[in-house]
Design an enzyme around this catalytic site. Structure first.
Site, PDB file in Angstrom:
ATOM      1  N   HIS A   1      18.431  -2.015 -47.028  1.00 30.63           N
ATOM      2  CA  HIS A   1      16.992  -2.084 -46.744  1.00 30.63           C
ATOM      3  C   HIS A   1      16.473  -0.657 -46.553  1.00 30.63           C
ATOM      4  CE1 HIS A   1      13.229  -3.739 -45.488  1.00 30.63           C
ATOM      5  NE2 HIS A   1      13.316  -3.335 -44.241  1.00 30.63           N
TER       6      HIS A   1
ATOM      7  N   ARG B   1      13.489   4.702 -41.995  1.00 30.28           N
ATOM      8  CA  ARG B   1      14.104   3.689 -41.115  1.00 30.28           C
ATOM      9  C   ARG B   1      15.332   4.291 -40.429  1.00 30.28           C
ATOM     10  NH1 ARG B   1      12.738   1.118 -45.936  1.00 30.28           N
ATOM     11  NH2 ARG B   1      11.256  -0.588 -45.730  1.00 30.28           N
TER      12      ARG B   1
ATOM     13  N   ILE C   1       6.579  -8.262 -34.240  1.00 34.52           N
ATOM     14  CA  ILE C   1       7.271  -9.281 -35.049  1.00 34.52           C
ATOM     15  C   ILE C   1       7.648 -10.476 -34.173  1.00 34.52           C
ATOM     16  CG2 ILE C   1       9.280  -9.789 -36.499  1.00 34.52           C
ATOM     17  CD1 ILE C   1       9.289  -6.884 -37.392  1.00 34.52           C
ATOM     18  N   GLY C   2       8.157 -10.199 -32.976  1.00 35.80           N
ATOM     19  CA  GLY C   2       8.590 -11.280 -32.082  1.00 35.80           C
ATOM     20  C   GLY C   2       7.458 -12.252 -31.759  1.00 35.80           C
TER      21      GLY C   2
ATOM     22  N   GLY D   1      13.055  -9.534 -28.170  1.00 34.56           N
ATOM     23  CA  GLY D   1      12.052  -8.533 -28.568  1.00 34.56           C
ATOM     24  C   GLY D   1      10.759  -9.280 -28.826  1.00 34.56           C
ATOM     25  N   GLY D   2       9.825  -9.151 -27.916  1.00 36.89           N
ATOM     26  CA  GLY D   2       8.573  -9.922 -28.010  1.00 36.89           C
ATOM     27  C   GLY D   2       7.403  -9.069 -28.473  1.00 36.89           C
ATOM     28  N   GLY D   3       7.682  -8.065 -29.274  1.00 42.78           N
ATOM     29  CA  GLY D   3       6.620  -7.178 -29.759  1.00 42.78           C
ATOM     30  C   GLY D   3       5.843  -7.809 -30.905  1.00 42.78           C
TER      31      GLY D   3
HETATM   32  O1  TXD Z   1      12.176  -6.563 -42.599  1.00 42.16           O
HETATM   33  C1  TXD Z   1      12.620  -5.982 -41.635  1.00 42.16           C
HETATM   34  N1  TXD Z   1      13.887  -6.111 -41.301  1.00 42.16           N
HETATM   35  C2  TXD Z   1      11.715  -5.149 -40.819  1.00 42.16           C
HETATM   36  C3  TXD Z   1      12.206  -4.586 -39.610  1.00 42.16           C
HETATM   37  C4  TXD Z   1      10.369  -4.954 -41.224  1.00 42.16           C
HETATM   38  C5  TXD Z   1       9.515  -4.263 -40.405  1.00 42.16           C
HETATM   39  C6  TXD Z   1       9.932  -3.670 -39.131  1.00 42.16           C
HETATM   40  N2  TXD Z   1      11.297  -3.865 -38.826  1.00 42.16           N
HETATM   41  C7  TXD Z   1      11.851  -3.405 -37.554  1.00 42.16           C
HETATM   42  O2  TXD Z   1      11.762  -4.455 -36.598  1.00 42.16           O
HETATM   43  C8  TXD Z   1      11.156  -2.249 -36.872  1.00 42.16           C
HETATM   44  O3  TXD Z   1      11.532  -1.031 -37.481  1.00 42.16           O
HETATM   45  C9  TXD Z   1      11.682  -2.388 -35.463  1.00 42.16           C
HETATM   46  O4  TXD Z   1      12.968  -1.801 -35.347  1.00 42.16           O
HETATM   47  C10 TXD Z   1      11.802  -3.899 -35.267  1.00 42.16           C
HETATM   48  C11 TXD Z   1      10.692  -4.516 -34.414  1.00 42.16           C
HETATM   49  O5  TXD Z   1       9.445  -4.219 -34.962  1.00 42.16           O
HETATM   50  P1  TXD Z   1       8.094  -4.588 -34.169  1.00 42.16           P
HETATM   51  O6  TXD Z   1       6.977  -4.177 -35.025  1.00 42.16           O
HETATM   52  O7  TXD Z   1       8.152  -5.953 -33.647  1.00 42.16           O
HETATM   53  O8  TXD Z   1       8.218  -3.532 -32.952  1.00 42.16           O
HETATM   54  P2  TXD Z   1       7.514  -3.618 -31.492  1.00 42.16           P
HETATM   55  O9  TXD Z   1       6.194  -4.250 -31.590  1.00 42.16           O
HETATM   56  O10 TXD Z   1       7.626  -2.246 -30.916  1.00 42.16           O
HETATM   57  O11 TXD Z   1       8.449  -4.602 -30.688  1.00 42.16           O
HETATM   58  C12 TXD Z   1       9.756  -4.267 -30.309  1.00 42.16           C
HETATM   59  C13 TXD Z   1       9.999  -4.897 -28.974  1.00 42.16           C
HETATM   60  C14 TXD Z   1       9.091  -4.325 -27.852  1.00 42.16           C
HETATM   61  O12 TXD Z   1       8.335  -5.359 -27.280  1.00 42.16           O
HETATM   62  C15 TXD Z   1      10.089  -3.739 -26.857  1.00 42.16           C
HETATM   63  O13 TXD Z   1       9.683  -3.887 -25.500  1.00 42.16           O
HETATM   64  C16 TXD Z   1      11.326  -4.542 -27.160  1.00 42.16           C
HETATM   65  O14 TXD Z   1      11.350  -4.641 -28.566  1.00 42.16           O
HETATM   66  N3  TXD Z   1      12.552  -3.931 -26.626  1.00 42.16           N
HETATM   67  C17 TXD Z   1      13.558  -4.665 -26.161  1.00 42.16           C
HETATM   68  N4  TXD Z   1      13.735  -5.989 -26.091  1.00 42.16           N
HETATM   69  C18 TXD Z   1      14.876  -6.425 -25.531  1.00 42.16           C
HETATM   70  N5  TXD Z   1      15.838  -5.610 -25.070  1.00 42.16           N
HETATM   71  C19 TXD Z   1      15.710  -4.267 -25.146  1.00 42.16           C
HETATM   72  N6  TXD Z   1      16.695  -3.467 -24.688  1.00 42.16           N
HETATM   73  C20 TXD Z   1      14.530  -3.744 -25.709  1.00 42.16           C
HETATM   74  N7  TXD Z   1      14.069  -2.502 -25.927  1.00 42.16           N
HETATM   75  C21 TXD Z   1      12.849  -2.631 -26.484  1.00 42.16           C
END
Ligand code: TXD
Length: 317
Positions: A176, A89, A14-15, A10-12
């Protein structure tokens, strides 16, 4: 010593921050996986091109191919949708379960011996699902929530008392979600119980209690506060930093005591569920779950939080 390999799925938001922090701290070589073509490659190229200026020596590889995560020492899972304003959540469970299933199959195939830290929400349910599919031993798979929730609580206390956040010790237990349990009785500033300092400040136990209750509530809703401000997406800097503390403790065998979402087998009255409790994290992963006595009020709050986790996790079955 051979360099460690860290896979981030997951390179969004957080990634991306995680990849940069791993590089800045030279924790290991980084593989950033996402299903979006070009995005993880672009982020890794961008971070790598800062290495001259920041002075780090690790390699960064963006990929859409699970085979590239093979041989990782640790896998961090951030894949999944974040909340939108007004969402809880738990509202993410359906869509994120599908994503977590695909991710877990990739980990099982290419990295069954790695440590896994799950970040995706709803956190407690996503760790549970990831463990079920990958079969990774309970000492090696954990969720990140408690480090962040505790850090948020400590931040609010430091602002209230005008002291460095570095001198605040605070911890949250439980799931959480909005029922998480900030532990007031064990919260201190340089070892001095926080309620004593609040009573000194306000000259009244009742007022001190009221101020603390407001901080506890703000901590419980702190994720939502950020979501409401950002309007798109949720917190990402602080979740990434919190995860780095766990990664570092494991990879460097620091044995830090960090609130982590771990599988409980009777501890704190919980059996068979992943819930946040203090743990020693080291080279063996979850080396110890630190148990201590909760008073009746704290146990009741913990039970309520655990009931919420169970309710959600049981919908996965
Ligand atoms: O403290 C904690 N645990 C958290 C968790 C605090 C804040 C947010 N938290 C959760 O982390 C949030 O509710 C999300 O479920 C995740 C990821 O948050 P982020 O802000 O990084 O979300 P993004 O920017 O949308 O990035 C998610 C990435 C995005 O690039 C998608 O293309 C990718 O996930 N994605 C996938 N990657 C791999 N494989 C699959 N199948 C896939 N589907 C989507």
């Amino acid at each position: 010593m051979a360099k460690k390999k860290i896979a981030i799925i997951g390179g969004g938001q957080i990634g991306g921050v995680l990849a940069q922090l791993c590089a800045l701290r030279e924790l290991g070589d980084v593989v950033l996986f996402d299903i979006i073509e070009g995005m993880p490659q672009g982020k890794c190229l961008d971070i790598a091109e800062a290495s001259k200026v920041d002075g780090f020596n690790v390699s960064l590889k963006g990929t859409n191919n699970y085979a590239d995560i093979a041989g990782s020492d640790i896998v961090i899972v951030t894949a999944g949708l974040p909340r939108k304003p007004g969402m809880s959540r738990d509202d993410l469970i359906e869509v994120n379960s599908k994503i977590m299933t695909a991710v877990s199959e990739g980990i099982k195939k290419f990295c069954p011996n790695a440590f896994v830290i799950v970040i995706s929400n709803p956190l407690d349910a996503m760790v549970t699902l990831c463990q079920k599919i990958t079969g990774i031993p309970y000492t090696k798979i954990i969720g990140q929530a408690g480090v962040l929730d505790s850090a948020r609580f400590a931040t609010f206390i430091s602002w209230e008392l005008g002291v460095s956040v570095c001198d605040v010790t605070a911890m949250t237990l439980g799931g959480h979600g909005d029922d998480m349990v900030p532990l007031v009785r064990y919260t201190s500033v340089a070892g001095i119980p926080v309620m004593e300092l609040l009573e000194q400040k306000y000259g009244s136990a009742a007022k001190a209690k009221e101020v603390m209750e407001a901080m506890v509530n703000r901590t419980r809703k702190a994720g939502g506060e950020v979501v409401a401000l950002l309007k798109t997406g949720s917190a990402f800097y602080s979740p990434a930093s919190s995860t780095i503390a766990m990664v570092e403790s494991i990879l460097k065998d620091q044995k830090r005591v960090l609130a982590s979402c771990v599988y409980l087998n009777g501890e704190f009255g919980v059996k068979g569920y992943f819930v946040g409790v203090p743990c020693v994290l080291g080279a063996g992963g979850v080396e110890k779950i630190i148990q201590f006595k909760l008073n009746a009020e704290e146990q009741a709050l913990m039970d309520k939080s655990v009931a919420a986790v169970k309710g959600l996790v049981d919908t996965l079955k």
